[in-house]
Write an enzyme that holds these catalytic residues in place. Structure first.
Site, PDB file in Angstrom:
ATOM      1  N   GLY A 292       0.794  -1.218   0.000  1.00 45.48           N
ATOM      2  CA  GLY A 292       0.000   0.000   0.000  1.00 45.48           C
ATOM      3  C   GLY A 292       0.829   1.273   0.000  1.00 45.48           C
ATOM      4  O   GLY A 292       0.316   2.362   0.175  1.00 45.48           O
ATOM      5  N   LYS A 293       2.143   1.127  -0.185  1.00 49.04           N
ATOM      6  CA  LYS A 293       2.978   2.322  -0.284  1.00 49.04           C
ATOM      7  C   LYS A 293       2.656   3.073  -1.574  1.00 49.04           C
ATOM      8  O   LYS A 293       2.856   4.268  -1.685  1.00 49.04           O
ATOM      9  CB  LYS A 293       4.457   1.916  -0.295  1.00 49.04           C
ATOM     10  CG  LYS A 293       4.926   1.225   0.979  1.00 49.04           C
ATOM     11  CD  LYS A 293       6.275   0.526   0.768  1.00 49.04           C
ATOM     12  CE  LYS A 293       6.782  -0.120   2.058  1.00 49.04           C
ATOM     13  NZ  LYS A 293       8.027  -0.895   1.830  1.00 49.04           N
ATOM     14  N   LEU A 294       2.193   2.306  -2.511  1.00 54.61           N
ATOM     15  CA  LEU A 294       1.853   2.808  -3.830  1.00 54.61           C
ATOM     16  C   LEU A 294       0.418   2.354  -4.079  1.00 54.61           C
ATOM     17  O   LEU A 294       0.061   1.232  -3.757  1.00 54.61           O
ATOM     18  CB  LEU A 294       2.785   2.140  -4.844  1.00 54.61           C
ATOM     19  CG  LEU A 294       3.056   2.825  -6.170  1.00 54.61           C
ATOM     20  CD1 LEU A 294       3.669   4.197  -5.943  1.00 54.61           C
ATOM     21  CD2 LEU A 294       4.028   1.975  -6.983  1.00 54.61           C
TER      22      LEU A 294
END
Lengths: 356, 356, 356, 356
Positions: A292-294
């Site tokens: 979920g960083k991206l």
């Protein structure tokens, strides 16, 4: 041959040479070649989308980019707000300071005898040399500056703003630290202890145990807060290292504060590491999506190339092609002069306050 | 053919297969092959010399070694004092803590659909998975532990000692943090803000602005002091990153205190980066000699290999061949329980004191 | 924590050190670690399946494996029929011949002054030296052998069988060429002109324009025929290069003859190249599946490692764990003495005949 | 600071961005940066020296450069005689032929499902696709062309000259094979059996056992002869592989004929492989000096970069900066129409004759 497969839609267009091609033309002609050439051409288009996409754009720097002749490109990108926030290794800021102070790095050879260099007190970075005596002088200069600060912990962001201010007032020269100061672009340096700036700070403490205190956890708080202040963020990474992880981590930490944060909307990285050894520097941007960083639907590209080749071409093309988009851009506005920064005129909320 | 050139002294000995070869045998038979096989075999011999050489041995860890199944090897090396001081990325300590707390990492695939993983809240590290929910739980566990500490800055070294102690008392399980605690091996984590441990610290600060303060410049002071306390030091690096630079920087900073410090006497690194892009992770050990980070006559070797291949073989061979050398070793003795550590019973001198 | 995701089924098992671990034990303990360590452990299991799977197993060799001390491992693998057909660069066969003739390669340094080596007529291969004079002597030896052959084109397969025979009769020593001769394992060398063997052949032609003629297209015909003779094939590649492509191409060409050929059923490659530059050496095995070189459901693994590290460990483990499987194996039987080879007693069909 | 060390003579000049920079300007500004950026800028200057240095210039091509959009750059370099002799993998010539025949390669993704591609008969080269049916059609076209040739062995050089002629007469389109034909630049393909061209040749032999015979040892003879015909030679290598070795081998073999040959006088290589695994593709140019493949005082540079990034920039700059040097160049003149080629009007001496 019958009808074409759905996979065969967009043909590769061989690059055609012509006289007087500009960087912009070269990169445009690379858009339909293959492999890393195509990736680099795509990187320019994604950066343009970031600029036109109402994003807070993070830039991460690792590798010896300042010593290697890239610092005025970075300064230009900060000054003209192609990016909004810098995350850097300490070395890149230190080597920038070295040159802004009027010293130089030198063209050398990777095959020189290192014992001879040691005897002459020359420090080598692959094919580039510097004077150790000049580095020691920098350390003292930093320690003296540190002695002028208050006897309290500083976030690296606040410290580097003050350092840029001091450097600008003393030299009036362009560089990464001074451009960031003047353009009010925050700089985070999460691993600052692991650099010659950290050594300068430790030497100030040798003079006064109350001097040279940093508060790097405040950087975690501020960077996460910066992410949640705007609906969309973007990540540009040159070289990997701690800046890459810190920029990605900021979105993960931001979710602790606000679960509507969904990861960076755009991402581009220029790296030389590879994914298959499991290290963060070489990790793919797809992997970052699992965390979920991206965002799962982010537009992203990885360019496997040395930054000293890729960046001059990419930035030279971008300054031509992004003129209008950049002119229409309203970059996020920071006040960096306080102990905690203010974003778009609003200080951090009480819950984020660092300790008095 | 006449007499032989002076360059043709030691022939390559082809590796001969045999039944039931032990790791020790395999590595011994690799000593006269070429390329990285020979380098790995040489690494074992250099490590043995470190053990017999009255050295303080630093070990640096970068890359996802704990998640990748190397943490009990590292714990073994600390417990039996194959090394004396650990410098690590935060991630390796965090993933160690995760498993010591009874959670697991999982065998995965680098080709899995990352959007599907994100939907299931699975974090991917190349071919290895972990549960994001379990990671969030760790962060809370760390934040709770941080709340039990004094409201003052801790060096990463002191903080990690306390963390190891707490983890040992709560779990009684073997791991890197707990082995270091029990064997009194100091751990430095110069980029701790750039990790999930840093996120846990920032979450403690969310509860109490006075909590979660680190003093990473104190780590610079302590590590340099550790270097000057003994005439000889050695550097072992797995993976590069901030630990590699921090271990080398310690000798440079130590010269600020004592100009008799002459760089590490032995060095071995197992890395996958290459020198020609100028980054520190891939830098050659020859380059380190130009800086004086390494003695001009140091015995050293670089192994270009993934640590998850090289280390199991290297460590398995070493535990057999170094039995006697290790038994005769008198490792440096630390007291880590105080705010500044004591080395061989003597506390740091006043000039090195961190601020009260 | 609720029930586990379907992605979290098989935990990573940290490698545990113990005294007297055998190579077999080390590799078994690596099966549940991550990254390239796990890949190498998987490679052993896939090779075992090849051995038990009624397959014709191709082995490709590129890189300076013979000079680098791997030639007796390869010879062992041929002699005991861990593989059935060898595809090699010319250099590996030439360096093998050099040592079988009683000459040596020597332990050197990658940092030696190459002008000094040139002055001493020492040829360097990274960290390994050889005498140029001895190489010139080999070339003459090869040219003399070539002069004893018929004045007609030879496939590389037939030529190398005769060369191995001559070498065995002259030296009685173990090596790749001699082991292949004795075990009747065909060797293909599609780029033989690009090697010192090719230079020796050209020197024979200098003596007699009718000597030293090769027919490398016959190799294409024979290798494809070899594939169609058996329902299942497997590919093992060390280092990439022309052997990797030739082994894969053989299945594609085989489909020209028989459209039931469906690509290799098992594949393992140990390479150091990466996929993202588009070259064949670094290409993934997934990519090979798009071409049908590899069956869509093939069991396969790529190990990113130097062969001089990976192969000694892998082969040492395999000779212990595969004893029974190997004993039960019925390897494909070749007659290599003719101008076209016979497979399982049957000569090539007329359509495949090379020109008289 | 006292006087400067002899090592600190030429400062690094940071790259300065400006509007409308041409490729020529970009590369000029990169001459005093560091790392691979500097190497690429140096490559341009060394190529200019080759052009002005009365040299026979060899160009080697490996990697999927034609499929990847580089073929018209190569064609331009041949047509305008930036180089004098091409050594290529078969794949680059085959993919060139594919496009010259009016077919295309297609923009794809490295993360596409390869089983789906196989089902659609799409062949993937990293991020690029091609139709397998169109490839099969090429193979047949090649086989038909082969059937028109005499029933005797051809060197790859003669065969490729005839193939280029046929392709030009049939299509009138620009490409590598057609440009080489028209500019009378010889092409050697030492590993031609290891490519789809080799497959086409083998299919011709299926129709007539007397067709499709190549004589690759004749290539060894001709290439060595080409070297000795002129006092100075130069080597340009894109990607390593068999062409790199073949170009270097030519000087070694030439010494068999004439011991005044002293290795290439200039060398530049753009590669992605690294030296430390011992393979030829990644070998340093210094290593080549130990062998005498390169003169001990040769000017040389290695660029570690993907050719699809480096070549468009390098060639675009060179076509502008080398205009005058190129105009003054008198390239070596070949007659390629015979069974052995003539150089500057003189046929090969009798000793080099290939067999009738």
């Amino acid at each position: 041959m019958g009808h074409k497969s759905r996979f065969l839609r967009v043909p590769v267009e061989p690059f055609e040479l012509a006289p007087n091609l500009r960087a912009d033309d070269v990169l445009t002609r690379m858009e339909r070649v293959s492999f890393q050439g195509r990736s680099l051409a795509t990187a320019r288009r994604i950066w343009e989308k970031m600029l036109g996409g109402d994003c807070t754009i993070f830039l991460g720097l690792a590798g010896a980019l300042s010593a290697g002749g890239m610092r005025l490109i970075i300064a230009h990108l900060l000054a003209h707000r192609y990016v909004d926030c810098l995350v850097s290794t300490g070395a890149n800021l230190y080597h920038d300071l070295h040159e802004t102070r009027g010293r130089r790095h030198y063209v050398g050879s990777p095959r020189e005898n290192d014992a001879a260099l040691q005897a002459d007190r020359i420090d080598r970075v692959y094919d580039t040399y510097a004077s150790e005596q000049e580095f020691i002088d920098n350390d003292e200069w930093i320690a003296e500056f540190v002695m002028t600060l208050e006897r309290r912990p500083y976030s690296s962001r606040e410290f580097l703003y003050r350092l840029g201010e001091h450097l600008w007032k003393e030299t009036g020269r362009e560089g990464i630290l001074t451009a960031a100061y003047r353009a009010r672009v925050p700089i985070f340096c999460p691993a600052i202890a692991d650099s010659s700036i950290g050594m300068g700070l430790s030497q100030a403490r040798h003079r006064d145990p109350g001097a040279g205190h940093l508060d790097t956890i405040a950087d975690v708080v501020e960077s996460a807060n910066l992410v949640i202040r705007r609906p969309r963020t973007a990540s540009i990474v040159f070289g990997g290292g701690t800046p890459k992880n810190f920029i990605n981590q900021a979105t993960v930490q931001a979710e602790f504060y606000d679960d509507r944060v969904g990861g960076h909307r755009f991402a581009l990285q220029i790296i030389t590491d590879v994914p298959h050894y499991g290290g963060a520097s070489g990790a793919s941007l797809e992997e970052a999506q699992s965390w979920g960083k991206l965002a799962a639907d982010a537009e992203q590209v990885t360019v496997h190339a040395d930054v000293t080749i890729a960046l001059p071409l990419l930035a030279s093309a971008l300054v031509d092609s992004a003129v209008e988009t950049l002119a229409g851009r309203k970059p996020i506005c920071f006040d960096l002069s306080g102990r905690t920064m203010a974003v778009e005129g609003r200080p951090l909320p009480p819950g984020f306050e660092v300790r008095e």
